[in-house]
Design an enzyme around this catalytic site. Structure first.
Site, mmCIF file in Angstrom:
data_model
loop_
_atom_site.group_PDB
_atom_site.id
_atom_site.type_symbol
_atom_site.label_atom_id
_atom_site.label_comp_id
_atom_site.label_asym_id
_atom_site.label_seq_id
_atom_site.Cartn_x
_atom_site.Cartn_y
_atom_site.Cartn_z
ATOM 1 N N SER A 183 0.705 -1.221 -0.170
ATOM 2 C CA SER A 183 -0.153 0.080 -0.132
ATOM 3 C C SER A 183 0.777 1.315 -0.046
ATOM 4 O O SER A 183 1.764 1.480 -1.007
ATOM 5 C CB SER A 183 -0.838 -0.066 1.540
ATOM 6 O OG SER A 183 -1.742 0.904 1.051
ATOM 7 N N GLU A 314 -9.513 -5.272 -3.938
ATOM 8 C CA GLU A 314 -8.717 -4.378 -2.992
ATOM 9 C C GLU A 314 -9.651 -3.244 -2.127
ATOM 10 O O GLU A 314 -9.553 -3.462 -1.175
ATOM 11 C CB GLU A 314 -7.850 -3.393 -3.849
ATOM 12 C CG GLU A 314 -6.691 -4.126 -4.681
ATOM 13 C CD GLU A 314 -5.582 -4.165 -3.908
ATOM 14 O OE1 GLU A 314 -5.560 -4.131 -2.545
ATOM 15 O OE2 GLU A 314 -4.376 -4.442 -4.600
ATOM 16 N N HIS A 411 -7.747 -5.863 0.083
ATOM 17 C CA HIS A 411 -6.553 -4.855 0.263
ATOM 18 C C HIS A 411 -6.149 -5.628 1.874
ATOM 19 O O HIS A 411 -6.680 -5.661 2.641
ATOM 20 C CB HIS A 411 -6.912 -3.386 0.622
ATOM 21 C CG HIS A 411 -5.760 -2.525 0.503
ATOM 22 N ND1 HIS A 411 -4.780 -2.406 -0.556
ATOM 23 C CD2 HIS A 411 -5.175 -1.529 1.387
ATOM 24 C CE1 HIS A 411 -4.138 -1.447 -0.164
ATOM 25 N NE2 HIS A 411 -4.215 -1.050 0.947
#
Length: 508
Positions: A183, A314, A411
């Site tokens: 990320s 995600e 995610h």
């Protein structure tokens, strides 16, 4: 330094300062050398986290007065043969995520013991986040560089210098360093790939879910004005320095919340993140994808090897935790697409690839790809086209939980698998709520081995992309996954749409 046992034949040395506390006269400045000490330093606990409001499961939280925040942690074998001259174990340096606003190296899913047992020396790094690390401090006059942009990236570079100079004492090879992140940490890695100041400090790079997120100096300055107003101080270096770190944390949260409540605030309304690396023309010339695709990479030495991974769904995580604005109508979807510069043809392609799906799912699929998925795939392709050795993968593990619900590859779910920490209670929500089963553990073993192999030799276990940016995409599935043909067709449809209609680089 005195560390502590961290599992079978593994020692963790925690809270090692790689730079001086960035407060007092050093606040908003580039990192300075760490303070020396005499005797044996107790390094059995993590160092303090950088100023932030987040309270993450299993991790320490920041308290006013915590200042020695630029520390790192090392996992190394407890027993090892003496390294030959210039030798040692491969080193993996981890940069945590957290929207450039929160997070730390002390999160339980970043425990380096399993990767250490796989043959690596593992380093995890704290760096400045929020305004302290990424807020723009206006110069007092032309040429004033006392308070540079991208202080968080400068911290990461300082940590890599520490690794180069000291990791041999921990059994690591300073000539075989892989920098990795997820990320915001993955986008930090992408920034380091294009930064002259970081060239030569690492040989390979791992980027899981890199973020389509960069800021111009003008936008960063506007954010500073909003944060200063919320903190009740002038938007000047003097005014910002007068605000305690906690005041700027609270002001940043207030500004983000104002965007969240304002549907007319553009992209920031949907998931308000107000900090990102700044294209300052010094450390960072432009968005890393734009630099890589434009062929403006640093010239000295070969390109580091790159391993990119994106998750299949995600943005479903942000929806689950309530950080993402809901889009449930066709009108809302059209407005979302217009705010992000997504062509109508792309929206239609996603809708056709998801027959019968509600508008909210089409929105989340689009959001996940414009911010993470397609950005990561394009970064990998551009790196390969620029002459780098590049591998691409996709995390697509699915299962059913005890209540019969779907566990999604969203995610952050990939990180505990790659670190071998998926059994920790603190990551239970990320990996699906129930205890991991045998198939999960088998997938984790494969991912740990893949990272270890890539950090050692540059080969994660599948072929790299070719010079055109095309090639195999390795799919991380658990055994028994039954939607592989459909997934391949869907991903191909998404890719055709972006290639046909264009892909927007986002400014945060």
């Amino acid at each position: 330094m005195r560390g502590a046992a961290a599992g079978p034949d593994t020692v963790a040395v925690r809270g090692v300062p790689y730079a001086a506390p960035p407060f007092g006269p050093d606040r908003f400045r580039a990192p300075r050398p760490p303070r020396p000490w005499e005797g044996v330093r107790d390094c059995t606990r993590f160092g303090p986290v950088a100023p932030q409001s987040a309270r993450l499961p299993g991790a320490p939280h920041w308290s006013p007065g915590d200042e020695d925040v630029l520390t790192l942690n090392v996992w190394t074998p407890a027993r090892r043969d003496p390294a030959p001259a210039g030798g040692g174990l491969p080193v993996l340096v981890w940069i945590h995520g957290g929207a450039y606003t929160f997070g730390s190296s002390a999160q339980p899913d970043y425990d380096g013991a399993a990767l250490c047992r796989a043959g690596l020396v593992v380093v995890t790094v704290n760096y400045r986040v929020g305004f302290e690390g990424f807020g723009h401090v206006p110069p007092a006059e032309a040429g004033d560089e006392r308070h540079p942009d991208n202080r968080g990236l400068l911290d990461q570079i300082a940590a890599l210098h520490w690794v180069r100079d000291n990791i041999a004492s921990f059994g690591g090879d300073p000539g075989n360093v892989t920098v990795a992140g997820q990320s915001a940490g993955a986008s930090s890695v992408a920034c380091l790939l294009v930064a002259d100041a970081a060239r030569g400090l690492f040989r390979r790079a791992v980027a899981h879910s890199p973020v389509n997120s960069c800021s111009s100096v003008a936008l960063a300055a506007r954010t500073t004005r909003h944060v200063a107003a919320a903190a009740g101080v002038p938007p000047t270096a003097e005014g910002l320095l007068s605000a305690p770190p906690g005041a700027l944390v609270a002001a940043s949260d207030e500004v983000a919340d104002a965007y969240r409540r304002d549907p007319g605030s553009g992209p920031r309304h949907y998931d308000p993140v107000v900090y990102a690396p700044v294209a300052d023309g010094r450390l960072l010339p432009a968005d890393p994808l734009a630099v890589t695709a434009g062929g403006a990479l640093p010239a000295a030495g070969p390109l580091p090897d790159l391993l990119v991974c994106v998750s299949d769904q995600e943005y479903w995580l942000m929806d689950a935790v309530g950080s993402s604005a809901e889009v449930t109508t066709e009108g809302g979807l059209a407005r979302f697409a217009a705010d992000f510069g997504i062509a109508a043809g792309v929206v239609e392609a996603y809708r056709e690839a998801m027959p019968g799906a509600p508008v909210s799912d089409v929105h989340l699929a689009l959001f996940g790809d414009v911010v993470f998925g397609e950005y990561g795939r394009r970064l990998a392709g551009a790196h390969a086209a620029a002459g780098g050795r590049t591998h691409l993968s996709r995390f697509a593990r699915r299962r059913t939980d005890g209540a019969g619900g779907a566990v999604l590859p969203w995610h952050c779910a990939d990180v505990p698998f790659a670190f071998g920490t998926l059994a920790d209670e603190s990551v239970r929500f990320l990996v699906g709520g129930d205890a991991p089963d045998a198939a999960d553990h088998e997938l984790s073993r494969r991912m740990v081995a893949s990272w270890a192999s890539f950090a050692t030799t540059g080969d994660p276990g599948w072929e790299p992309l070719d010079a055109s940016g095309d090639g195999p995409v390795h799919m991380w599935w658990t055994s028994g996954a039954d939607d592989r043909p459909w997934a391949a067709e869907r991903i191909a449809a998404y890719r055709r749409a972006w290639r046909t209609h264009g892909f927007p680089l986002l400014e945060t």
